[in-house]
Design a protein around this motif. Structure first.
Motif, PDB file in Angstrom:
ATOM      1  N   ALA A  19      37.801  33.200  38.954  1.00  0.00           N
ATOM      2  CA  ALA A  19      37.312  34.293  38.106  1.00  0.00           C
ATOM      3  C   ALA A  19      38.468  35.100  37.522  1.00  0.00           C
ATOM      4  O   ALA A  19      39.390  35.497  38.244  1.00  0.00           O
ATOM      5  CB  ALA A  19      36.401  35.205  38.910  1.00  0.00           C
ATOM      6  N   LYS A  20      38.395  35.384  36.243  1.00  0.00           N
ATOM      7  CA  LYS A  20      39.444  36.132  35.556  1.00  0.00           C
ATOM      8  C   LYS A  20      39.533  37.568  36.046  1.00  0.00           C
ATOM      9  O   LYS A  20      40.609  38.179  36.037  1.00  0.00           O
ATOM     10  CB  LYS A  20      39.171  36.107  34.047  1.00  0.00           C
ATOM     11  N   ASP A  21      38.393  38.132  36.493  1.00  0.00           N
ATOM     12  CA  ASP A  21      38.384  39.520  36.935  1.00  0.00           C
ATOM     13  C   ASP A  21      38.610  39.668  38.438  1.00  0.00           C
ATOM     14  O   ASP A  21      38.420  40.749  39.004  1.00  0.00           O
ATOM     15  CB  ASP A  21      37.068  40.196  36.539  1.00  0.00           C
ATOM     16  N   ASN A  22      39.052  38.591  39.093  1.00  0.00           N
ATOM     17  CA  ASN A  22      39.383  38.669  40.516  1.00  0.00           C
ATOM     18  C   ASN A  22      40.513  39.678  40.719  1.00  0.00           C
ATOM     19  O   ASN A  22      41.469  39.722  39.947  1.00  0.00           O
ATOM     20  CB  ASN A  22      39.808  37.281  41.007  1.00  0.00           C
ATOM     21  N   ASN A  23      40.424  40.499  41.759  1.00  0.00           N
ATOM     22  CA  ASN A  23      41.423  41.553  41.991  1.00  0.00           C
ATOM     23  C   ASN A  23      42.825  40.989  42.212  1.00  0.00           C
ATOM     24  O   ASN A  23      43.815  41.638  41.834  1.00  0.00           O
ATOM     25  CB  ASN A  23      41.016  42.415  43.189  1.00  0.00           C
ATOM     26  N   LYS A  24      42.924  39.812  42.818  1.00  0.00           N
ATOM     27  CA  LYS A  24      44.237  39.206  43.036  1.00  0.00           C
ATOM     28  C   LYS A  24      44.875  38.804  41.707  1.00  0.00           C
ATOM     29  O   LYS A  24      46.081  38.948  41.512  1.00  0.00           O
ATOM     30  CB  LYS A  24      44.109  37.981  43.943  1.00  0.00           C
ATOM     31  N   VAL A  25      44.051  38.319  40.790  1.00  0.00           N
ATOM     32  CA  VAL A  25      44.545  37.946  39.463  1.00  0.00           C
ATOM     33  C   VAL A  25      44.968  39.198  38.692  1.00  0.00           C
ATOM     34  O   VAL A  25      46.008  39.215  38.017  1.00  0.00           O
ATOM     35  CB  VAL A  25      43.476  37.157  38.678  1.00  0.00           C
TER      36      VAL A  25
END
Length: 262
Positions: free
Chosen positions: A10-16
């Motif tokens: 997911a693009k909105d993942n906090n790690k990303v």
């Protein structure tokens, strides 16, 4: 050996989001006190310092690369995040290569500058390639201290790190120094290249510690600092108006090396 990792799609993942912030924002890197290394060789250079990796980010294809596997086997305690190809390409800041990044803590500068030792001073150098090249050249020439003005490209940004090829890890670097007060207070000779200077680089005696002052790519060393420096010229029989600042710096530093070796 088998490696444990976390898949991220997911693009909105906090790690990303965290990785992207470190790659793109100076203020975010400063707040988090972290930065990003890209590529196997730069990560290996950092690991030779014995310092910790805080997290790895890579693609599944990179996970199957033998060099990457060997590197990860030595750092099994660092979290490992596997991104989709599109996610990784969206975040990366550099060109093609093995798709692996590592998050590391940003080294902190010591409290004091050694004012009696050789140093390279960068005034408002803005191109990451020039800054990284000068850092690498300084390290190769045996200069241990680098002093940077506020307007100089961020030393621990991914692009400057890549251009420096790990030179940052062997240097003592001071950023955001007020050069208008620092330079006049130095007792060492300060040399600055200038196309208007009469004295040639090759007329200098460089056997003793000195300061090399390199200025902005377009304007050169500021008039304020030039008043406290000795202008020197690099002979150019071919007639070009000026040299790239990283090239000029390399010529000066290795003339110093030549004299001291002789």
């Amino acid at each position: 050996m088998s490696l444990s990792f976390i898949d991220i799609q997911a693009k909105d993942n906090n790690k990303v989001k965290h990785l992207r912030g470190l790659c793109e924002q100076v203020s975010y890197r400063k707040k988090q006190q972290q930065t990003v290394l890209e590529g196997v060789h730069l990560i290996e250079a950092y690991l030779r310092t014995g310092q910790p990796i805080e997290a790895f980010y890579l693609t599944r294809q990179a996970l199957e690369n033998p060099e990457v596997q060997q590197l990860l086997d030595q750092n099994i305690h660092a979290p490992l995040y596997v991104l989709t190809e599109s996610l990784y390409q969206d975040v990366r800041t550099l060109g093609p290569g093995i798709d692996i990044m590592a998050i590391i803590p940003t080294p902190r500068s010591p409290a004091d500058i050694n004012r009696y030792s050789d140093m390279l001073v960068l005034e408002n150098l803005q191109d990451p390639g020039n800054v990284g090249t000068l850092l690498r050249t300084a390290a190769a020439a045996g200069i241990k201290q680098v002093i940077c003005s506020k307007g100089t490209a961020a030393i621990w940004s991914p692009r400057v790190l890549r251009a420096g090829m790990g030179a940052q890890f062997s240097l003592t670097i001071f950023e955001h120094i007020a050069l208008e007060t620092f330079i006049p207070a130095l007792s060492l000779p300060v040399y600055a290249t200038s196309s208007h200077a009469q004295q040639s680089l090759y007329q200098l005696n460089l056997q003793n510690p000195c300061v090399w002052l390199m200025g902005n790519e377009g304007q050169g060393v500021s008039e304020t600092l030039m008043q406290h420096a000795e202008g020197i010229a690099i002979p150019q029989p071919g007639g070009q108006e000026s040299l790239n600042v990283a090239i000029a710096g390399a010529i000066c530093l290795f003339e110093m090396v030549r004299q001291r070796l002789a």
